[in-house]
Scaffold this motif. Structure first.
Motif, PDB file in Angstrom:
ATOM      1  N   PRO A 239       0.570  -1.501   0.134  1.00  0.00           N
ATOM      2  CA  PRO A 239       0.010  -0.115   0.181  1.00  0.00           C
ATOM      3  C   PRO A 239       0.830   1.381  -0.323  1.00  0.00           C
ATOM      4  CG  PRO A 239      -0.490  -1.675   1.680  1.00  0.00           C
ATOM      5  CD  PRO A 239       0.495  -2.244   0.905  1.00  0.00           C
ATOM      6  N   ALA A 240       0.687   2.228  -0.941  1.00  0.00           N
ATOM      7  CA  ALA A 240       1.413   3.717  -1.049  1.00  0.00           C
ATOM      8  C   ALA A 240       1.653   4.582   1.189  1.00  0.00           C
ATOM      9  CB  ALA A 240       0.204   4.759  -1.695  1.00  0.00           C
ATOM     10  N   PRO A 241       1.169   4.594   1.356  1.00  0.00           N
ATOM     11  CA  PRO A 241       0.835   4.773   2.939  1.00  0.00           C
ATOM     12  C   PRO A 241       2.352   3.996   2.910  1.00  0.00           C
ATOM     13  CG  PRO A 241      -0.919   4.802   2.754  1.00  0.00           C
ATOM     14  CD  PRO A 241      -0.686   3.995   1.495  1.00  0.00           C
ATOM     15  N   LEU A 242       2.262   2.439   3.415  1.00  0.00           N
ATOM     16  CA  LEU A 242       3.514   1.870   3.656  1.00  0.00           C
ATOM     17  C   LEU A 242       4.110   1.321   2.593  1.00  0.00           C
ATOM     18  CD1 LEU A 242       4.880  -0.594   6.198  1.00  0.00           C
ATOM     19  CD2 LEU A 242       3.380  -2.436   4.190  1.00  0.00           C
ATOM     20  N   ALA A 243       4.781   2.155   1.684  1.00  0.00           N
ATOM     21  CA  ALA A 243       5.747   1.732   0.885  1.00  0.00           C
ATOM     22  C   ALA A 243       6.405   2.985   1.592  1.00  0.00           C
ATOM     23  CB  ALA A 243       5.371   2.031  -0.461  1.00  0.00           C
ATOM     24  N   GLU A 244       5.895   4.364   1.745  1.00  0.00           N
ATOM     25  CA  GLU A 244       6.761   4.995   2.138  1.00  0.00           C
ATOM     26  C   GLU A 244       7.289   5.339   2.788  1.00  0.00           C
ATOM     27  OE1 GLU A 244       7.212   8.115  -0.332  1.00  0.00           O
ATOM     28  OE2 GLU A 244       5.280   7.558  -1.361  1.00  0.00           O
ATOM     29  N   THR A 245       6.867   5.052   3.949  1.00  0.00           N
ATOM     30  CA  THR A 245       7.442   3.891   5.164  1.00  0.00           C
ATOM     31  C   THR A 245       8.674   3.386   5.295  1.00  0.00           C
ATOM     32  OG1 THR A 245       5.350   4.281   6.717  1.00  0.00           O
ATOM     33  CG2 THR A 245       7.773   3.008   7.406  1.00  0.00           C
ATOM     34  N   VAL A 246       8.662   2.417   3.988  1.00  0.00           N
ATOM     35  CA  VAL A 246       9.707   1.523   3.753  1.00  0.00           C
ATOM     36  C   VAL A 246      10.578   1.680   2.831  1.00  0.00           C
ATOM     37  CG1 VAL A 246      10.692  -0.588   2.042  1.00  0.00           C
ATOM     38  CG2 VAL A 246       8.731  -1.098   3.431  1.00  0.00           C
ATOM     39  N   ARG A 247      11.066   3.299   2.109  1.00  0.00           N
ATOM     40  CA  ARG A 247      11.473   3.482   1.243  1.00  0.00           C
ATOM     41  C   ARG A 247      12.397   4.950   2.129  1.00  0.00           C
ATOM     42  NH1 ARG A 247      11.278   4.515  -4.178  1.00  0.00           N
ATOM     43  NH2 ARG A 247      11.662   7.268  -3.593  1.00  0.00           N
ATOM     44  N   THR A 248      11.328   5.543   3.056  1.00  0.00           N
ATOM     45  CA  THR A 248      12.188   6.414   4.354  1.00  0.00           C
ATOM     46  C   THR A 248      13.081   5.490   5.201  1.00  0.00           C
ATOM     47  OG1 THR A 248       9.977   7.877   4.475  1.00  0.00           O
ATOM     48  CG2 THR A 248      12.024   7.532   6.453  1.00  0.00           C
ATOM     49  N   ARG A 249      12.619   4.348   5.002  1.00  0.00           N
ATOM     50  CA  ARG A 249      13.393   3.729   6.464  1.00  0.00           C
ATOM     51  C   ARG A 249      15.141   3.054   5.230  1.00  0.00           C
ATOM     52  NH1 ARG A 249      12.375   4.866  11.577  1.00  0.00           N
ATOM     53  NH2 ARG A 249      10.298   4.199  12.172  1.00  0.00           N
ATOM     54  N   LEU A 250      14.989   3.166   4.413  1.00  0.00           N
ATOM     55  CA  LEU A 250      16.335   2.709   3.126  1.00  0.00           C
ATOM     56  C   LEU A 250      17.135   3.551   3.488  1.00  0.00           C
ATOM     57  CD1 LEU A 250      13.956   0.332   0.731  1.00  0.00           C
ATOM     58  CD2 LEU A 250      15.636  -0.412   2.370  1.00  0.00           C
ATOM     59  N   GLY A 251      16.352   4.724   3.243  1.00  0.00           N
ATOM     60  CA  GLY A 251      16.617   6.045   3.301  1.00  0.00           C
ATOM     61  C   GLY A 251      16.850   7.493   2.096  1.00  0.00           C
ATOM     62  N   PHE A 252      15.530   6.539   1.632  1.00  0.00           N
ATOM     63  CA  PHE A 252      15.275   7.712   0.649  1.00  0.00           C
ATOM     64  C   PHE A 252      14.517   8.737   1.032  1.00  0.00           C
ATOM     65  CE2 PHE A 252      15.749   3.871  -2.051  1.00  0.00           C
ATOM     66  CZ  PHE A 252      16.265   4.468  -3.577  1.00  0.00           C
ATOM     67  N   SER A 253      14.035  10.460   0.839  1.00  0.00           N
ATOM     68  CA  SER A 253      13.925  11.442   1.976  1.00  0.00           C
ATOM     69  C   SER A 253      12.739  12.117   1.037  1.00  0.00           C
ATOM     70  CB  SER A 253      14.755  11.655   2.614  1.00  0.00           C
ATOM     71  OG  SER A 253      15.047  12.135   2.018  1.00  0.00           O
ATOM     72  N   ALA A 254      11.352  11.956   1.027  1.00  0.00           N
ATOM     73  CA  ALA A 254      10.917  12.901   0.007  1.00  0.00           C
ATOM     74  C   ALA A 254      11.877  14.678   0.365  1.00  0.00           C
ATOM     75  CB  ALA A 254       9.964  13.209   0.702  1.00  0.00           C
ATOM     76  N   GLY A 255      12.043  15.675  -0.254  1.00  0.00           N
ATOM     77  CA  GLY A 255      12.618  17.263  -0.330  1.00  0.00           C
ATOM     78  C   GLY A 255      12.001  17.386   0.516  1.00  0.00           C
ATOM     79  N   THR A 256      12.456  18.723   0.994  1.00  0.00           N
ATOM     80  CA  THR A 256      11.414  20.221   1.493  1.00  0.00           C
ATOM     81  C   THR A 256      10.629  20.732   0.545  1.00  0.00           C
ATOM     82  OG1 THR A 256      13.098  20.586   3.190  1.00  0.00           O
ATOM     83  CG2 THR A 256      11.836  22.015   2.709  1.00  0.00           C
TER      84      THR A 256
END
Length: 446
Positions: A239-256
């Motif tokens: 699911p999109a929210p969980l995918a965003e959490t996984v991406r963040t935990r991997l080291g990807f981050s959304a820009g300011t």
């Protein structure tokens, strides 16, 4: 006619600017009127001259809006001890309101001109196609790294933990002790551009051989890494929210800019419950925790600075900041940016939770984000109690939480010796890290 002076900062706000504890201590020693001459303050700046070791006093000017600092001393720290001392003197109302002196006005005008030129400078056009290609290439490297890590963990855990503490293990393709193996694989994850996986491996390396229950602690850490690596391999299925959490935990981050433009906005009166400063790999980080008075939301604001440079001190613990936060995406939106705010106001003792309520909230958060390693809590009516050779904090119901091993308990114990206190802390599986204490005589950052 003297200019109107700006709203004075609290001593806690000034202390938050210090690049290190030593500078803060020396700055307090300089906050004495006798050490300064020609001190004054306007709506834009504070200035003065401090007697130093040389024949000529050091000239110090602080622009309040930045803040920005200028001093003729040779220190390479920002702010230097003279700027901290001057601001503490101003905070204590020992600096009078005055018309800006010529050198102050000239410096402020130069800064304003540079800022204006920067705003007018056209932005270079972004190559969206190239950026998308780079993002896809990085994702491919991260995915390959995650697959390699899962295979290595399967082999390594399958061999058992008996050899992890010191002897070599050849079957997984690496030699050396268990901790060294983990650090070697962490370096491989850095090469794969997956800093989140690397960080978990480094944490795991620090557990090897430490404490009586280290095999269980190590297994728990490696299990979370295994799950995270597996989630990285099936991001498109989540699911999109969980995918965003996984991406963040991997080291990807959304820009300011992306967060401010499209992140969830929450307006509230935000209580700043506490802040923690860490330094790693030549980067200083400040974690500032906030709690919405009406929404009940918790938020984490991060700031970064190289050694010797000040961290953001605009969110002083113990204050309420009315404003609006923009949250990063995720299954558990926690990290946020300050999108809009007004002046911070010191708050009376806030109402906190019981230990049971705090544990229930942490459990709910972990159910959404199993990689969460800390959770902000605000606990009321706590008293110290002995626990397993150390210290714990007990509430009115008799429920208790131990302090995190390695935490100096004595400042908190001194505050709670006569009266129960309200405490803001980070709750981790190993115990509490105290951050801010409210007691009958005021609020103290621990």
């Amino acid at each position: 006619m003297a200019e109107q002076v700006a709203t004075r900062w609290s001593p806690e706000q000034v202390a938050g600017l210090a690049p290190d504890p030593a500078s803060a201590k020396v700055g307090r020693g300089l906050a004495v009127p006798a050490k300064w001459s020609g001190a004054g303050a306007s709506a834009r700046a504070v200035w003065g001259s401090c007697k130093g070791s040389g024949a000529k006093p050091y000239r110090t000017v602080v622009e309040l809006a930045g803040p920005a600092f200028k001093c003729t001393c040779p220190s390479r720290k920002f702010p230097c001890k003279h700027a901290l001392g001057l601001l503490l003197l101003w905070s204590a109302e020992h600096v009078p309101s005055a018309a800006e002196e010529p050198d102050v006005s000239t410096w402020l005008a130069e800064r304003e001109a540079r800022a204006s030129r920067a705003e007018r400078k056209p932005e270079a056009p972004k190559d969206l196609e190239a950026a998308a290609k780079r993002a896809q290439e990085r994702l491919a490297r991260v995915t390959a790294g995650a697959a390699e890590l899962r295979g290595w963990l399967t082999d390594r855990v399958g061999a058992g933990f008996a050899s992890f503490e010191g002897s070599a293990f050849e079957g997984g393709g690496f030699s050396g002790g268990g901790a060294e193996q983990l650090r070697t694989v962490a370096a491989r994850m850095i090469d794969a551009q997956a800093p989140g996986l690397a960080g978990g491996l480094r944490r795991a390396a620090g557990l090897v051989g430490r404490g009586r229950d280290w095999p269980g602690d190590l297994l728990a850490e490696l299990s979370l890494l295994y799950v995270l690596a597996g989630a990285a391999l099936r991001l498109d299925e989540l699911p999109a929210p969980l995918a965003e959490t996984v991406r963040t935990r991997l080291g990807f981050s959304a820009g300011t800019a992306q967060v401010l433009e499209s992140g969830e906005r929450v307006a509230d009166q935000w209580l700043v419950t506490g802040a923690v400063d860490d330094e790693q790999d030549n980067l200083r980080t400040r974690r500032t925790w906030l709690r919405g008075r009406h929404s009940g939301r918790v938020a984490l604001v991060l700031s970064f600075a190289p050694p010797g440079r000040p961290l953001d001190s605009s969110l002083p613990p113990g204050y309420v900041v009315p404003g609006e936060l923009a949250f990063h995406p995720g299954a558990l939106p926690l990290r946020a940016l300050v999108a809009d705010r007004t002046e911070a106001v010191l708050t009376p003792v806030p109402r906190g939770d019981t230990v049971a309520e705090a544990l229930a909230a942490f459990a709910e958060a972990l159910a959404v984000d199993p990689w969460l390693d800390r959770w902000p809590v605000l606990l009321s009516d706590l008293t110290p109690a002995r626990h397993d050779g150390g210290w714990a904090l007990s509430d009115v119901d008799g429920a208790a939480l131990p302090l995190l091993p390695g935490v100096d308990p004595w400042p908190l114990l001194a505050l709670a010796a006569e009266h129960p206190v309200t405490l803001a802390a980070e709750l981790t599986p190993a115990g509490l890290r105290p951050l801010t204490c409210w007691h009958p005589n005021g609020v103290v950052r621990l």
